[in-house]
Scaffold this motif. Structure first.
Motif: not given
Length: 182
Positions: A70-75, A38-41
């Motif tokens: 999932t990563g975008v939702r977290t961000l 997610t950090g890389h995203l």
């Protein structure tokens, strides 16, 4: 200006530098409980010249659309990226929030506020229980232990009340009067 206007050698050099920064961002976010991917995203979106769809992110990162979602939702939950609208596009587009001061404030305010509320609730409930206990058994060794525990919990309560005021100062922007943005 996009990378497509550079020579292949220039593109490779730029990508090498970007990759180093993206890796650092990913490692740093991992320290705060955000997965490395997610950090890389976030790093990918940081260097994007335009908002990106989940499909575009997935192709760039060679990951599934589900993982990207999932990563975008977290961000999004942490207010580190924004969903944007673009005329003519039916797909959701995302871009990074470039105000890192605001991102920092939002992230810690969200995380700390949850901890403060939970811990204050537990402390206050426990102090209430101890006070009831002390009302029924005011003497002896147990009373001494309970009074000392209650004192420690009241000190912890004062700390969380201070942290709550710090969060308020961050959310209102008042913190920048003490520690100005440069």
């Amino acid at each position: 200006m996009g990378l497509d206007q550079l020579t292949p050698e220039q593109q490779a050099d730029v990508m090498k530098v970007r990759k180093r920064v993206i890796e650092a961002i990913g490692r740093n976010m991992d320290l705060y409980g955000i997965s490395l991917s997610t950090g890389h995203l976030y790093g990918l979106l940081f260097f994007a010249n335009k908002p990106m769809t989940l499909d575009e992110m997935g192709m760039e990162m060679k990951m599934s659309k589900t993982s990207m979602s999932t990563g975008v939702r977290t961000l999004l939950d942490l207010k580190m990226v924004n969903k944007v609208w673009e005329k003519g596009s039916r797909k959701d587009l995302y871009e990074v929030e470039y105000d890192w001061h605001q991102t920092f404030t939002d992230y810690f305010a969200i995380k700390w506020r949850k901890a403060v509320e939970s811990n204050l609730l537990i402390l206050r409930r426990s102090i209430g229980e101890i006070n009831k206990w002390l009302d029924s058994e005011p003497d002896g060794a147990i009373a001494e232990v309970l009074r000392e525990d209650c004192r420690k919990m009241r000190d912890a309560e004062k700390y969380y009340e201070w942290l709550d005021r710090l969060i308020d100062a961050m959310e209102s922007g008042e913190i920048y009067q003490l520690v100005p943005k440069d």
